[in-house]
Design an enzyme around this catalytic site. Structure first.
Site, PDB file in Angstrom:
ATOM      1  N   ALA A  60       0.635  -1.125  -0.056  1.00 54.97           N
ATOM      2  CA  ALA A  60       0.092  -0.124   0.006  1.00 54.97           C
ATOM      3  C   ALA A  60       0.751   1.246  -0.136  1.00 54.97           C
ATOM      4  O   ALA A  60       0.386   2.299  -0.474  1.00 54.97           O
ATOM      5  CB  ALA A  60      -0.981   0.289   1.230  1.00 54.97           C
ATOM      6  N   TYR A  61       2.159   1.334   0.365  1.00 57.32           N
ATOM      7  CA  TYR A  61       3.076   2.430   0.365  1.00 57.32           C
ATOM      8  C   TYR A  61       3.369   2.775  -0.957  1.00 57.32           C
ATOM      9  O   TYR A  61       4.195   2.300  -1.641  1.00 57.32           O
ATOM     10  CB  TYR A  61       4.189   2.054   1.195  1.00 57.32           C
ATOM     11  CG  TYR A  61       3.945   1.784   2.584  1.00 57.32           C
ATOM     12  CD1 TYR A  61       2.728   1.815   3.289  1.00 57.32           C
ATOM     13  CD2 TYR A  61       5.120   1.193   3.591  1.00 57.32           C
ATOM     14  CE1 TYR A  61       2.549   1.659   4.892  1.00 57.32           C
ATOM     15  CE2 TYR A  61       4.878   0.720   4.700  1.00 57.32           C
ATOM     16  CZ  TYR A  61       3.566   1.028   5.343  1.00 57.32           C
ATOM     17  OH  TYR A  61       3.606   0.754   6.810  1.00 57.32           O
ATOM     18  N   GLN A  62       2.953   4.028  -1.378  1.00 52.38           N
ATOM     19  CA  GLN A  62       2.786   4.657  -2.680  1.00 52.38           C
ATOM     20  C   GLN A  62       2.947   3.391  -3.713  1.00 52.38           C
ATOM     21  O   GLN A  62       3.656   3.689  -4.647  1.00 52.38           O
ATOM     22  CB  GLN A  62       4.400   5.467  -2.775  1.00 52.38           C
ATOM     23  CG  GLN A  62       4.557   6.455  -1.628  1.00 52.38           C
ATOM     24  CD  GLN A  62       4.415   6.536  -0.252  1.00 52.38           C
ATOM     25  OE1 GLN A  62       3.336   6.545   0.168  1.00 52.38           O
ATOM     26  NE2 GLN A  62       5.374   5.751   0.367  1.00 52.38           N
ATOM     27  N   LYS A  88       3.286  -6.154   3.624  1.00 48.90           N
ATOM     28  CA  LYS A  88       1.826  -6.465   4.291  1.00 48.90           C
ATOM     29  C   LYS A  88       1.063  -6.292   2.883  1.00 48.90           C
ATOM     30  O   LYS A  88       1.265  -5.755   2.036  1.00 48.90           O
ATOM     31  CB  LYS A  88       1.601  -5.349   5.199  1.00 48.90           C
ATOM     32  CG  LYS A  88       2.426  -4.808   6.317  1.00 48.90           C
ATOM     33  CD  LYS A  88       2.064  -3.706   7.000  1.00 48.90           C
ATOM     34  CE  LYS A  88       3.298  -3.051   7.795  1.00 48.90           C
ATOM     35  NZ  LYS A  88       4.106  -2.557   7.228  1.00 48.90           N
TER      36      LYS A  88
END
Length: 346
Positions: A60-62, A88
């Site tokens: 989900a990060y960037q 994750k």
């Protein structure tokens, strides 16, 4: 650097985990304060030089660019067997649910994408990022177990859950012969200690590693009153988590500042030294070199019993905020469905 074993695993991890949420292409994410690949590589390289071997990212990060930056840097600066990489996965989307994509299939698809982003054949720790109330727990645990058996994940962890959820998941895993969660990544720091009510006790009882995020409260535990930064100014999610309790937290932050001056160290070192007395490895985010350098120094700082008590004494209970507040609402809604037999609540 010092090292420890991650819960009931054979993973030897540094006492500081480098959090990579601040890495990635800002145009592909929700955070304007993230740093580009060149700066990310400098920080990752410095972390490795300081003995950090534990790295945490997420799909989900960037939009996966954090995973990409981390994977490329580790290939250039480290041997794969010398580092512990955690990432994750997110819950199923409404489109996936409508299309009949099972929880098992969803997990496989997400992990395959993360492995492609990282340029790796496996991750050491695969973390259930947000509790999925629309997917049966059996499907989640079965899906994760399949990834462990396939060699794509060595161990599994969970984030943003309640103690009862973690206990229920591991009880199901034990019953079915599935892999169990060896770690939990929750919201825990010197000004937000609600994990001590139940989660910390469960983890101590069952040897589950605690690797908390927001270990410096979005910079609040590393900045003197009046000091600011781009993240403090622009991180709306951190403001949501902390602004409402800023007055009651202020006395704790003042005491961190006082002890830092007295000991001749940074506020980061004081704040993380306290947390290190309670958890396995805090996740310390970094967008500048001095962030990871300060975090690494905290490992060697030992606070006295009197200093620990002085830091803890002003704490008052906090309301759950952010993801966990949403989790509370979702749990209440699901409980109503179970008790009434209704399919949804209007």
């Amino acid at each position: 650097m010092r090292y420890t074993t991650l819960g009931d695993s054979d993973l030897s991890v540094s006492r500081i985990c480098l959090g990579c949420m601040g890495f990635g292409d800002a145009a592909n994410g929700q955070h304007s304060w993230t740093v580009d690949e060149a700066h990310s590589r400098e920080i990752i390289k410095r972390a490795l030089e300081l003995g950090v071997n534990f790295f945490d990212t997420a799909i989900a990060y960037q939009s996966g660019t954090s995973e990409q930056y981390l994977g490329r840097a580790l290939r250039d600066f480290a041997r794969r067997e010398d580092v512990v990489v955690a990432t994750k996965f997110l819950p199923r989307t409404e489109d996936e649910i409508t299309a009949g994509i099972t929880g098992q299939r969803h997990i496989e698809r997400m992990l395959n994408t993360s492995l492609k982003n990282l340029g790796m054949d496996y991750v050491d720790l695969y973390i259930y990022h947000m509790w999925d109330y629309q997917t049966p727990l059996y499907d989640i645990m079965d899906g994760l177990n399949r990834m462990v058996k396939a060699g794509k994940a060595r161990y599994i962890g969970v984030s943003n859950c309640f103690a009862w959820q973690l206990a229920k998941a591991n009880a199901l895993a034990e019953k079915e012969g599935f892999a169990k969660f060896v770690s939990v990544q929750g919201h825990y720091n010197l000004i937000f200690r609600e994990e001590e009510r139940e989660m910390a006790k469960l983890c101590a009882e069952d040897n589950i590693a605690m690797t908390p995020y927001s270990s410096l409260a979005g910079g609040r535990l590393s900045k003197r009153p009046g000091e600011t930064s781009k993240r403090l100014e622009e991180d709306s999610y951190a403001r949501l988590k902390y602004d409402a309790a800023a007055e009651q937290d202020g006395e704790i932050i003042r005491r961190v500042t006082e002890l830092a001056d007295r000991r001749g160290v940074s506020m980061t070192e004081i704040s993380l030294a306290w947390l290190l007395t309670r958890v396995t490895a805090p996740v310390a985010g970094a967008t500048k070199l001095h962030h990871i350098e300060g975090a690494a120094k905290a490992v060697d700082l030992e606070l006295t019993a009197e200093e620990l008590a002085y830091l803890e004494e002003p704490y008052v209970p906090h309301a759950l905020v952010g993801v966990m507040a949403q989790n509370t609402a979702s749990a209440a809604k699901q409980a109503h469905v179970w008790s009434t037999g209704n399919q949804e609540i209007n």
